[in-house]
Design a protein around this motif. Structure first.
Motif, PDB file in Angstrom:
ATOM      1  N   THR A  37       0.745  -1.004  -0.060  1.00  0.00           N
ATOM      2  CA  THR A  37      -0.110   0.116   0.109  1.00  0.00           C
ATOM      3  C   THR A  37       0.970   1.293   0.055  1.00  0.00           C
ATOM      4  O   THR A  37       0.610   2.266  -0.615  1.00  0.00           O
ATOM      5  N   ALA A  40       1.786   1.952  -3.605  1.00  0.00           N
ATOM      6  CA  ALA A  40       0.826   2.210  -3.981  1.00  0.00           C
ATOM      7  C   ALA A  40       0.321   3.896  -4.021  1.00  0.00           C
ATOM      8  O   ALA A  40       0.372   4.660  -4.969  1.00  0.00           O
ATOM      9  N   TYR A  47      -4.572   1.588  -4.342  1.00  0.00           N
ATOM     10  CA  TYR A  47      -4.163   0.206  -3.802  1.00  0.00           C
ATOM     11  C   TYR A  47      -5.199  -0.901  -4.591  1.00  0.00           C
ATOM     12  O   TYR A  47      -4.479  -1.738  -5.099  1.00  0.00           O
ATOM     13  N   ARG A  51      -3.711  -3.997  -6.584  1.00  0.00           N
ATOM     14  CA  ARG A  51      -3.870  -5.355  -6.290  1.00  0.00           C
ATOM     15  C   ARG A  51      -4.500  -5.892  -7.335  1.00  0.00           C
ATOM     16  O   ARG A  51      -4.144  -7.024  -7.839  1.00  0.00           O
TER      17      ARG A  51
END
Length: 227
Positions: A37, A40, A47, A51
């Motif tokens: 995270t 990101a 995020y 993912r």
């Protein structure tokens, strides 16, 4: 007709395999900088998008370029496995760690979602705490600015609840989680401090301190780049 369908099927299978391999390389690159995270946020990519990419979804070039820059790898490496690769930190013995090695899933402190995968090598070299007691919490509000900012991700060591002067702790306040710096007071009780000078310190008597629910010590926090 059957032969044509077979060829198309093979091409689709090959494309899916390549997308999954790209996603796995991106996962490795993101984990090389610590928590995915954090990568990101630093890249300015949601995020959920990262993912999806790591799970083999189609990748947008501009987002992928930003992620590659933050992770210190080339687009060629993510796309084709060639070019610059993530730096591999040494383990505690001083030997290079095996890339793509073990990962740890750190749960959220309030049990939301499934937790986040974190590279064990980064965890060992950055925090050096027993991972079994680590939990994640999202920082809310500006009371701990500039140390912690709204939206930062924090790692809490739930095995460290004994208050020591000046450390930062996550507290269960019934309707949410509060993060404060705690100090013991002479004569008993605790002083709760905010790092933002707009918030005055709060003094708790010994009886109030005894009822305080300390979830754990904040041992790491990170967020997007700050100006």
């Amino acid at each position: 007709m059957t032969a044509s369908r077979t060829r198309k099927r093979r091409l689709m299978d090959e494309q899916i395999r390549h997308m999954r391999e790209r996603g796995e390389r991106l996962r490795q690159a993101a984990q090389s900088v610590g928590i995915t995270t954090h990568a990101a946020k630093a890249a300015g990519v949601p995020y959920t998008t990262l993912r999806d990419y790591m799970n083999g979804g189609e990748m947008k070039l501009t987002s992928l370029a930003a992620l590659a820059r933050v992770c210190g790898v080339s687009l060629d490496w993510i796309a084709y496995g060639t070019g610059s690769t993530p730096d591999t930190p040494p383990d505690r013995t001083g030997q290079p760690a095996i890339r793509g090695g073990s990962q740890v899933v750190i749960p959220w402190i309030d049990s939301q979602d499934e937790g986040l995968r974190i590279g064990r090598n980064w965890l060992d070299t950055t925090i050096s705490r027993d991972s079994a007691g680590l939990r994640l919490v999202s920082v809310s509000g500006d009371a701990m600015t500039p140390t912690l900012r709204d939206g930062d991700l924090a790692l809490i060591d739930t095995g460290a609840r004994q208050i020591k002067g000046g450390a930062i702790y996550a507290l269960d306040v019934g309707d949410g989680i509060m993060i404060r710096r705690l100090e013991k007071r002479l004569g008993g009780g605790i002083r709760a401090l905010s790092d933002h000078d707009r918030y005055p310190p709060q003094d708790l008597t010994q009886s109030e301190a005894d009822e305080l629910i300390v979830l754990g010590e904040v041992v790491w926090a990170g967020g997007p780049p700050r100006a």
